[in-house]
Design an enzyme around this catalytic site. Structure first.
Site, PDB file in Angstrom:
ATOM      1  N   GLU A  78      37.196  25.380  47.039  1.00 35.07           N
ATOM      2  CA  GLU A  78      38.200  25.244  45.993  1.00 35.07           C
ATOM      3  C   GLU A  78      39.340  24.334  46.453  1.00 35.07           C
ATOM      4  O   GLU A  78      39.867  23.542  45.677  1.00 35.07           O
ATOM      5  CB  GLU A  78      38.748  26.637  45.641  1.00 35.07           C
ATOM      6  CG  GLU A  78      39.181  26.787  44.216  1.00 35.07           C
ATOM      7  CD  GLU A  78      39.396  28.256  43.836  1.00 35.07           C
ATOM      8  OE1 GLU A  78      38.425  28.886  43.393  1.00 35.07           O
ATOM      9  OE2 GLU A  78      40.514  28.759  44.005  1.00 35.07           O
TER      10      GLU A  78
ATOM     11  N   CYS B 222      38.026  33.038  40.837  1.00 38.50           N
ATOM     12  CA  CYS B 222      37.458  34.182  41.572  1.00 38.50           C
ATOM     13  C   CYS B 222      37.316  35.423  40.714  1.00 38.50           C
ATOM     14  O   CYS B 222      36.516  36.294  41.009  1.00 38.50           O
ATOM     15  CB  CYS B 222      38.343  34.572  42.744  1.00 38.50           C
ATOM     16  SG  CYS B 222      38.820  33.193  43.748  1.00 38.50           S
TER      17      CYS B 222
ATOM     18  N   SER C 153      38.475  25.816  38.433  1.00 37.30           N
ATOM     19  CA  SER C 153      37.704  25.361  39.579  1.00 37.30           C
ATOM     20  C   SER C 153      36.248  25.694  39.307  1.00 37.30           C
ATOM     21  O   SER C 153      35.930  26.737  38.734  1.00 37.30           O
ATOM     22  CB  SER C 153      38.180  26.095  40.830  1.00 37.30           C
ATOM     23  OG  SER C 153      37.193  26.006  41.818  1.00 37.30           O
TER      24      SER C 153
ATOM     25  N   LYS D 228      32.661  42.372  37.903  1.00 37.96           N
ATOM     26  CA  LYS D 228      31.680  41.799  38.828  1.00 37.96           C
ATOM     27  C   LYS D 228      30.261  42.182  38.436  1.00 37.96           C
ATOM     28  O   LYS D 228      29.308  41.489  38.753  1.00 37.96           O
ATOM     29  CB  LYS D 228      31.966  42.297  40.252  1.00 37.96           C
ATOM     30  CG  LYS D 228      33.220  41.701  40.874  1.00 37.96           C
ATOM     31  CD  LYS D 228      32.996  40.276  41.335  1.00 37.96           C
ATOM     32  CE  LYS D 228      34.295  39.640  41.834  1.00 37.96           C
ATOM     33  NZ  LYS D 228      34.170  38.176  41.948  1.00 37.96           N
TER      34      LYS D 228
ATOM     35  N   GLU E 221      29.418  39.681  35.973  1.00 31.39           N
ATOM     36  CA  GLU E 221      29.299  38.372  36.611  1.00 31.39           C
ATOM     37  C   GLU E 221      27.943  38.221  37.305  1.00 31.39           C
ATOM     38  O   GLU E 221      27.282  37.195  37.165  1.00 31.39           O
ATOM     39  CB  GLU E 221      30.429  38.201  37.635  1.00 31.39           C
ATOM     40  CG  GLU E 221      30.453  36.815  38.266  1.00 31.39           C
ATOM     41  CD  GLU E 221      31.476  36.695  39.385  1.00 31.39           C
ATOM     42  OE1 GLU E 221      31.707  37.694  40.087  1.00 31.39           O
ATOM     43  OE2 GLU E 221      32.042  35.604  39.552  1.00 31.39           O
TER      44      GLU E 221
ATOM     45  N   GLU F 225      23.253  32.199  34.719  1.00 38.58           N
ATOM     46  CA  GLU F 225      23.315  30.998  35.557  1.00 38.58           C
ATOM     47  C   GLU F 225      23.471  31.333  37.047  1.00 38.58           C
ATOM     48  O   GLU F 225      23.419  30.449  37.891  1.00 38.58           O
ATOM     49  CB  GLU F 225      24.458  30.088  35.092  1.00 38.58           C
ATOM     50  CG  GLU F 225      25.875  30.634  35.248  1.00 38.58           C
ATOM     51  CD  GLU F 225      26.355  31.450  34.056  1.00 38.58           C
ATOM     52  OE1 GLU F 225      25.490  31.953  33.289  1.00 38.58           O
ATOM     53  OE2 GLU F 225      27.581  31.597  33.885  1.00 38.58           O
TER      54      GLU F 225
ATOM     55  N   CYS G 269      43.077  42.130  42.743  1.00 41.69           N
ATOM     56  CA  CYS G 269      41.857  42.919  42.906  1.00 41.69           C
ATOM     57  C   CYS G 269      42.140  44.356  43.335  1.00 41.69           C
ATOM     58  O   CYS G 269      41.401  45.270  42.992  1.00 41.69           O
ATOM     59  CB  CYS G 269      40.948  42.262  43.930  1.00 41.69           C
ATOM     60  SG  CYS G 269      40.499  40.596  43.450  1.00 41.69           S
TER      61      CYS G 269
END
Lengths: 407, 157, 625
Positions: free
Chosen positions: C308, C335, C355, C394, C397, C402, C552
């Site tokens: 990044e 993130c 990013s 998560k 995710e 992909e 987090c």
């Protein structure tokens, strides 16, 4: 038939239904000035006619004293209490009283905007009310520099409800006006400080506002000649149920239930529901009680039940009403009402013990004490009063003995 | 929904928001207007309102679901609301209810196949001294008996 | 701090917010009140609840939450105020006059008991078969008030279908008590606006737009609603059974990566006060459970910084040297999967500002199934990668289609701190008793820069430590590498650092004031995006956004309860652990150097990194069909 709408007024009374020439109250108000209006109002002893009975003068003084760039006058025309229809009569037959009342309120506390929160069910009144407001504008009773009084600006908008009984609660009404669900707010703060859009707001019942022009024009002394020590003036009663002459009656505060039953020609009367579904149900033995803030208080609803009626079915109808109409936010009201309804159904089926019934009555007391707003605080009233006052019929008698088991 | 219809609806909502303002306090008025015109507030309309008023669609849905007179499901051209509260109930609502159901062949909460009438219950209409009462769209009808109620319903288009 | 003014509060509630602490000089000083015969002085405007708390009087609450605005709906906190006919909710009642309060009269006790009874009557299921058994506020209250049996019956059939559509959040409205904390979290705290109260009266429930399944609406999976749910109505989608199966399967090589935040919070699940890290103990426990390898997500946090940071420098170069106006600046961090879904839904036209670097979790998955598989000669088809994360999003995710650049599903399961604790307990292990051990090779112990990813501002701080040093050849000019402007819980932090005496290859940045913004919680993210829309970020270079309040460490997978105080302690634990680490800059991590020398040989943002460590985003938009 489509109703003629102007047939409900049954008795012209000494106060509200007495003669009044539009704008007289406003003219007098300008003459008196703010402080004197508040003094007249205080002297009159007028209390809120919606049912809660809060001193109107105090409400006005609090919002008059509040310091804010904007203030609002809200007319609570969300008349939804079962058995109440006096506001309908006032709005259709005496709009000048209601609107003049709002203008005077605006003048007194320095509000420039009045809002009528008209229940959705009364949408058919909209054309006539709006026409009336337009006339007032033409006559400079609304708009800028009302009656040539410099800086006296006031306008009235009508906003419709959409079918929610709880919006008759003043803070729920404000939430609804603001475009939210009609869920009552926490109090304090009160609308007089923090109301519509956060500004000081007076929310008054239609009938309260309709009393104002009379009080201002004729004086507080004149007003309080009627009524009792603690309940000044007269009151509109919406009478329905088993009687020959249902309708709206203006009677003195302090009228005995017996007297009222005579006036409306009720025969074989077994019970009277005073104050609508959220009121109490009184048996014959209590018909000598007076209708007044200090005794049997009501926002005007009187429903009469004769000997043929099944009290349990009536109670069930009330509880179904509350289960549907609770806003659903606070626990005691949302769940409590379903438990009371469940109780009624269990009694119907004969599946109950007296300890269970007592537990439900205790629950009712908690609902009265711990609910967030007047809806939940008063919804157990019918439950408790009907089960207490009609226990012979409900628990001891063979219900088949009742002639007409229709509710 | 056709693209054309969607565009028209968007245009209509935009126009209403211009009229009432895009502040939150206009929400109920806009919903009422859409309800009146289209007899319901479709999911597309809800999202358009949310977008133009900068609120979340779920808030619009939440408000609609709170008020009895607002609906997310399509309704008939005429909405008939029969009062079921105590005074009308005592005055003979049941008989009217049965007659109306039989005549239209639908239950309360349903709409006739030809989209002419939706039947609904409502709580107190404030016509307690003139019961049984019903509301057809915004008009109120009182002192009903079964035959009269059915005749009134048969007359509406 | 998540300030009240940073939270959109319904107009109806605004007046009810009583800021704390109150400046006693401006509004009337203090008021002397009487609570149960005891006279106490409290600042004007203090709620009865707070006044009682200050004076060691416990008042039960349910709908109240320190992160949220006042609701006053559950009514459990009612007290008697002399002179008032009805009971008053202590959470919403501000003290403005010398009132007398009674907190435990018969009326009050009875009311509370009734309210518990009513809630229980509609609360489907039994405690012993509930995952919140032992950590349920309704259950605690029932215990506190000696509930013995159901006074008003108990619902026997579920009323609502459990919504399991979402990869991250499961909603079981049969357990819901309508405290609306989730609604206030979703609408006010996070400004996502997925949940609201639907219908009224007895039909009221918390629902989504048109009561659609959660997977079909614009939920960002942040899971903040789970953290604030007092009962079992909301939970994360728990994959632990599948993980046990994988562990039990001798053919599978099961590896786990652990993120920094769970280590700083998992102790809470074992009765330890917030603010203690259990990194070493956790490593041991995970091996005892049967994970074949225990890796440190901080390794790929370091890798993220390299990728990044390089990406940022390239963007800067393009903008400054090549005057390429198509370059999107500021660059936003990527993130936080909650944030990614947020921007995909709400600001899809700004995805180019993100990013392209994958999150550390996903980078690790890809690295394990390629580099690690190769190095350790294991067929990647036999590797199961588990990620211990503080996060509900998560889970979504790792299931993104992909995310398979290794040729396999990069990360097989995302596991929350709570679920991990449950597995550890299930294995008969009491975590605090474990001996400490290190992470496994070949990734070893990562840098402190990776560790501080757990707190809001951590990614920015880690990135600055590396970027500044790459550009100037010197360490960031702060004592002990602490970049204080990145730290703390302020909703939106803005600061800058000047680049001077740059090394030759970065001459083009000479004298540039590197401006950055750090925001946490999507309500603040929304504010930043609105600033971007208004063109106010044209001189900003880098923006860190974390979807969850506090970053987090306040994630939707972290132990329940949560509050700013708890989050602060977790942050403290992370920063303390970090200062004790030997390597505190990502680029100095020897394993990072090794992977760039031996695997990702084109260097950061090279061809292979691009394939394995970078990703693309989806324009989701807000429209729900």
């Amino acid at each position: 038939m489509e109703t003629t709408l102007k047939t409900s007024k049954k008795r012209t009374g000494p106060v509200l239904f007495s003669n009044y020439q539009q704008a007289d109250g406003i003219k007098k108000a300008i003459e008196l000035g703010r402080e004197n209006i508040l003094l007249e109002l205080k002297n009159s002893g007028l209390k809120g006619r919606g049912g809660a009975g809060f001193s109107t003068a105090t409400k006005w003084m609090l919002s008059a004293a509040a310091n804010a760039e904007k203030k609002f006058i809200v007319c609570n025309a969300d008349e939804g209490e079962p058995g109440t229809f006096k506001d309908r009569v006032l709005l259709l037959e005496y709009p000048e009283l209601v609107f003049d009342g709002m203008v005077i309120a605006g003048f007194t506390i320095g509000a420039k905007t009045g809002i009528v929160y008209l229940r959705g069910e009364y949408e058919y009144m909209l054309p006539s009310l709006e026409g009336f407001l337009n006339n007032m504008k033409e006559e400079n009773l609304l708009g800028k520099n009302i009656l040539e009084k410099e800086g006296f600006d006031f306008d009235i908008n009508i906003r419709l409800g959409s079918g929610a009984y709880v919006c008759g609660e003043e803070t729920a009404l404000i939430e609804s006006l603001e475009g939210y669900r009609g869920e009552p707010r926490n109090r304090p703060p009160f609308p007089v400080n923090t109301g519509y859009l956060g500004y000081p707001t007076i929310v008054n019942n239609v009938e309260t506002l309709a009393s104002i022009p009379h009080i201002i024009y004729k004086g507080g002394e004149w007003f309080k000649k009627n009524g009792t020590d603690k309940s000044k003036g007269s009151k509109l009663f919406s009478v329905s149920g088993d009687c020959r002459k249902p309708g709206v009656y203006e009677l003195q505060w302090g009228t005995k239930i017996n007297e009222l039953l005579d006036i409306v020609e009720a025969k074989n009367c077994k019970a009277v529901q005073v104050g609508g579904a959220s009121g109490v149900c009184l048996p014959k033995s209590q018909f000598n009680r007076s209708l007044a803030y200090e005794d049997a208080v009501t926002g005007g609803s009187i429903i009469i039940f004769d000997e043929s009626r099944n009290m349990l079915k009536i109670l069930k109808n009330f509880m179904e009403f509350f289960v549907e109409e609770s806003c659903g936010q606070c626990t005691p009201c949302r769940v409590g009402n379903t438990k009371l309804l469940e109780g009624v159904e269990n009694i119907e089926k004969g599946e109950y013990t007296f300890s269970y019934i007592n537990k439900l009555k205790e629950l009712g007391k908690t609902m009265q004490a711990a609910s967030k707003c007047g809806l939940g605080q008063s919804s157990p009233n019918s439950f408790i009063s009907i089960l207490d006052n009609f226990k012979e019929e409900i628990f001891y008698s063979n219900r088949k003995g009742i002639k007409n088991v229709k509710a | 929904m056709l693209v054309v219809e969607k565009n028209n609806l968007s245009y209509e909502i935009e126009r209403m928001i211009k009229e009432y303002g895009n502040d939150r306090q206009s929400l109920l008025q806009i919903l009422q207007a859409i309800q009146k015109k289209y007899k319901h507030i479709s999911d597309f309309a809800q999202q358009e309102i949310a977008r133009l008023m900068n609120i979340h669609p779920v808030e619009v849905y939440s408000v609609i679901s709170f008020y009895s007179f607002l609906s997310t499901e399509p309704k008939g051209r005429n909405i008939v609301r029969l009062c079921k509260t105590i005074a009308c109930d005592m005055a003979g609502k049941d008989a009217v209810e049965i007659a109306v159901k039989r005549e239209l062949g639908i239950s309360f909460g349903e709409t006739t196949n030809d989209q002419r009438i939706s039947l609904e219950y409502t709580n107190c209409l404030g016509m307690c001294n003139e019961g049984p009462a019903m509301l057809i769209n915004e008009k109120v009808y009182t002192h009903l008996d079964p035959e009269m109620a059915v005749n009134i319903l048969n007359e509406i288009k | 701090m998540l300030k009240r003014e940073n939270i959109r509060i319904p107009v109806s509630q605004q007046a009810l917010i009583v800021e704390k602490p109150i400046d006693t000089t401006t509004i009337g000083g203090t008021v002397t009140i009487q609570i149960n015969e005891k006279k106490v002085s409290v600042p004007f405007g203090t709620t009865i609840l707070d006044a009682c708390k200050e004076n060691q009087i416990h008042i039960p609450t349910l709908c109240h939450h320190p992160d949220l605005c006042i609701a006053g709906v559950c009514r459990i906190c009612v007290v008697e105020v002399e002179g008032l006919r009805t009971l008053q909710t202590s959470c919403s009642f501000p003290v403005t006059s010398p009132i007398k309060i009674h907190t435990s009269t018969e009326k009050v006790r009875k009311a509370r008991r009734h309210i518990i009874d009513l809630l229980l009557s509609e609360h489907y299921g039994e405690c012993y078969s509930c995952f919140r058994n032992g950590n349920c506020e309704l259950q605690s209250l029932a215990k506190e008030y000696g509930v013995d049996g159901y006074s008003f019956g108990h619902i026997l059939e579920p009323k609502y279908k459990v919504d399991k559509s979402s990869a991250a959040v499961i909603r079981d409205m049969n357990k819901c008590i309508l405290c609306k904390r989730c609604v206030r979290t979703c609408i006010d705290l996070q400004e996502v606006g997925v949940l609201e109260a639907i219908n009224r009266g007895h039909e009221t429930h918390v629902g989504t737009f048109l009561d659609k399944p959660l997977a079909d609406v614009i939920c960002i999976n942040c899971g903040q609603c789970i953290n604030r749910c007092p009962t079992a109505a909301l939970r994360a989608n728990d994959p632990s059974d599948e993980i046990w199966n994988a562990i039990d399967d001798p053919k599978k090589h099961v590896v786990i990566q652990t993120a920094p935040s769970p280590r700083a919070a998992i102790g809470e699940e074992f009765g330890i006060e917030p603010g203690h890290s259990f990194t070493g103990e956790l490593n041991t426990a995970l091996r005892r459970i049967g994970f074949d390898k225990v890796f440190d997500t901080n390794f790929t946090a370091d890798l993220t910084i390299m990728e990044e940071g390089t990406e940022l420098l390239r963007r800067l170069k393009k903008a400054v040297v090549e005057k390429d106006s198509s370059v999107k600046l500021p660059q936003f961090t990527s993130c936080s999967p909650g944030w990614i879904k947020f921007i995909e839904h709400f600001y899809p036209e700004y995805l180019d500002y993100l990013s392209s670097a994958k999150s550390p979790q996903q980078m690790f998955g890809a690295v394990i199934k390629t580099f690690y598989a190769k190095e350790s000669k294991i067929d990647p088809a036999d590797i199961i990668t588990v990620a211990l994360m503080p996060c509900a999003a998560k889970k979504f995710e790792c299931n993104r289609p992909e995310m398979n650049s290794s040729g396999f599903k990069d990360v097989d399961y995302g596991l929350t701190t709570r679920e991990m604790a449950k597995m550890i307990r299930e294995a008969g292990i009491h975590l605090p008793e474990m001996p400490k051990s290190n992470f496994d090779e070949p990734f070893g112990n990562a840098s402190g820069a990776g560790l501080i990813f757990g707190a809001t501002g951590g990614v920015m701080e880690a990135a600055l430590r590396t970027v500044y040093e790459l550009v100037t050849g010197r360490e960031v000019p702060f004592e002990n590498l602490r970049i204080e402007s990145c730290r703390g819980f302020e909703g939106i932090k803005q600061a800058s650092i000047k680049l001077e005496n740059c090394v030759e290859s970065y001459n083009f940045l000479e004298g540039v004031e590197l401006k950055f913004i750090v925001a946490h919680g999507t309500a603040n993210a929304k504010k930043v995006m609105e600033m971007l829309q208004r063109g106010e970020l044209s001189d900003v270079h880098f923006v860190e956004i974390m979807a969850c309040p506090g970053g987090c460490l306040g994630g939707g997978g972290q132990p329940i309860p949560t509050s700013e105080e708890i989050r602060r302690k977790r942050a403290q634990a992370i920063y303390e652990e970090e200062e004790g680490l030997p390597v505190r800059k990502s680029h100095e991590n020897v394993h990072i150097k090794y992977i760039y020398e031996n695997f990702l040989t084109d260097g950061p943002c090279g061809e292979l990194s691009h394939k394995l460590l970078h990703t693309h985003y989806t324009k989701r938009g807000k429209y729900i069909s």
